[in-house]
Design a protein around this motif. Structure first.
Motif, short mmCIF file in Angstrom:
data_model
loop_
_atom_site.label_atom_id
_atom_site.label_comp_id
_atom_site.label_asym_id
_atom_site.label_seq_id
_atom_site.Cartn_x
_atom_site.Cartn_y
_atom_site.Cartn_z
N ASP A 198 -3.71 4.24 1.49
CA ASP A 198 -5.15 4.46 1.61
C ASP A 198 -5.87 3.23 2.19
OD1 ASP A 198 -4.98 2.75 -0.53
OD2 ASP A 198 -6.34 3.88 -1.84
N GLU A 208 -5.93 0.25 0.98
CA GLU A 208 -6.38 -0.68 -0.04
C GLU A 208 -5.22 -1.00 -0.97
OE1 GLU A 208 -9.70 0.88 -2.22
OE2 GLU A 208 -10.89 1.19 -0.39
N ILE A 209 -5.31 -2.13 -1.65
CA ILE A 209 -4.28 -2.47 -2.64
C ILE A 209 -4.91 -2.36 -4.03
CG2 ILE A 209 -2.64 -4.22 -3.43
CD1 ILE A 209 -2.73 -5.41 -0.56
N SER A 210 -4.48 -1.35 -4.78
CA SER A 210 -5.00 -1.16 -6.14
C SER A 210 -4.32 -2.15 -7.08
CB SER A 210 -4.70 0.27 -6.60
OG SER A 210 -3.29 0.42 -6.73
N ASN A 224 0.40 4.24 -1.42
CA ASN A 224 -0.25 5.53 -1.16
C ASN A 224 -1.01 5.56 0.17
OD1 ASN A 224 -2.52 4.05 -1.70
ND2 ASN A 224 -3.33 5.42 -3.28
N ASP A 236 0.82 -1.21 0.00
CA ASP A 236 0.00 0.00 0.00
C ASP A 236 0.86 1.27 0.00
OD1 ASP A 236 -2.13 1.71 0.11
OD2 ASP A 236 -2.53 1.37 2.25
N GLU A 280 -0.67 -1.25 -7.53
CA GLU A 280 0.10 -1.58 -6.32
C GLU A 280 0.32 -3.09 -6.23
OE1 GLU A 280 -1.10 2.06 -3.23
OE2 GLU A 280 -2.39 0.29 -3.32
CA LIG Z 1 -3.32 1.75 -1.88
#
Ligand SMILES: [Ca+2]
Ligand SMILES: [Ca+2]
Length: 182
Positions: free
Chosen positions: A74, A76-78, A72, A70, A81
């Motif tokens: 936030d 969550e794992i985009s 950034n 993660d 990412e």
């Molecule tokens: Ca993230």
């Protein structure tokens, strides 16, 4: 830069096994949904010892993964990412959480606890994530290279192939089922 082939493999893993609610990123909720699916497939009730162990293991994997992936922050794992996570992890030594993850997946599938995964065990776990039986069964034959079981030694080798190999014929490409399933 990640090749298209590797990205395809990683995004298959992302979509089928991690982004359980299909909203395009991995969150703790996705892991909770995965635990529920597995429990249903295995016939575990909340409160069963096996359920508790699986839950604890999955949440440890989630935390290890999130911490690494993660960028950034936030929570969550985009998709980006996620792909970067595996690219970065393959440079790490030792593969701490990744090794833990591999071992957990192996034990989860080895229901009979004989130290190897057979076709029935492979098809059953993948079926709980919605993968069709016939395709998963074919994937197992490729993964096992014609043998009837996959040992832990074989599994580790195939695991590494999945994440590193650019060869479309590598048996390790099938470790999470048939890639052509979308
Ligand atoms: Ca993230
Ligand atoms: Ca999600």
């Amino acid at each position: 830069m990640v090749s298209d082939f590797k990205r395809k493999k990683l995004m298959f893993l992302f979509k089928i096994f991690f982004d359980s609610d299909g909203n395009g990123s991995i969150t703790k909720k996705d892991f909770e949904l995965s635990i529920e699916r597995l429990a249903k497939a295995k016939g575990w009730e909340p409160g069963d010892e096996k359920y508790k162990i699986a839950e604890k293991t999955m949440l440890e994997i989630w935390e290890g993964m999130l911490y690494k992936a993660d960028v950034n922050k936030d929570g969550e794992i985009s998709a980006d990412e996620w792909v970067a996570l595996w690219e970065e992890s393959s440079k790490d030594s030792p593969f701490d959480w990744q090794a833990y993850y591999a071992k957990s997946i192996f034990h989860l599938q080895d229901s009979s606890n004989d130290g190897a995964i057979d076709k029935e065990e492979f098809v059953s776990v993948h079926g709980s994530f919605g993968l069709p039986k016939d395709q998963t069964s074919e994937a197992f034959d490729k993964l096992a290279c014609g043998k009837d079981k996959v040992s832990w030694e074989d599994f580790q080798q195939r695991w590494e192939e999945f994440f590193t190999s650019e060869n479309a014929d590598a048996p390790g490409n099938y470790i999470f089922g048939n890639l052509t399933f979308e």
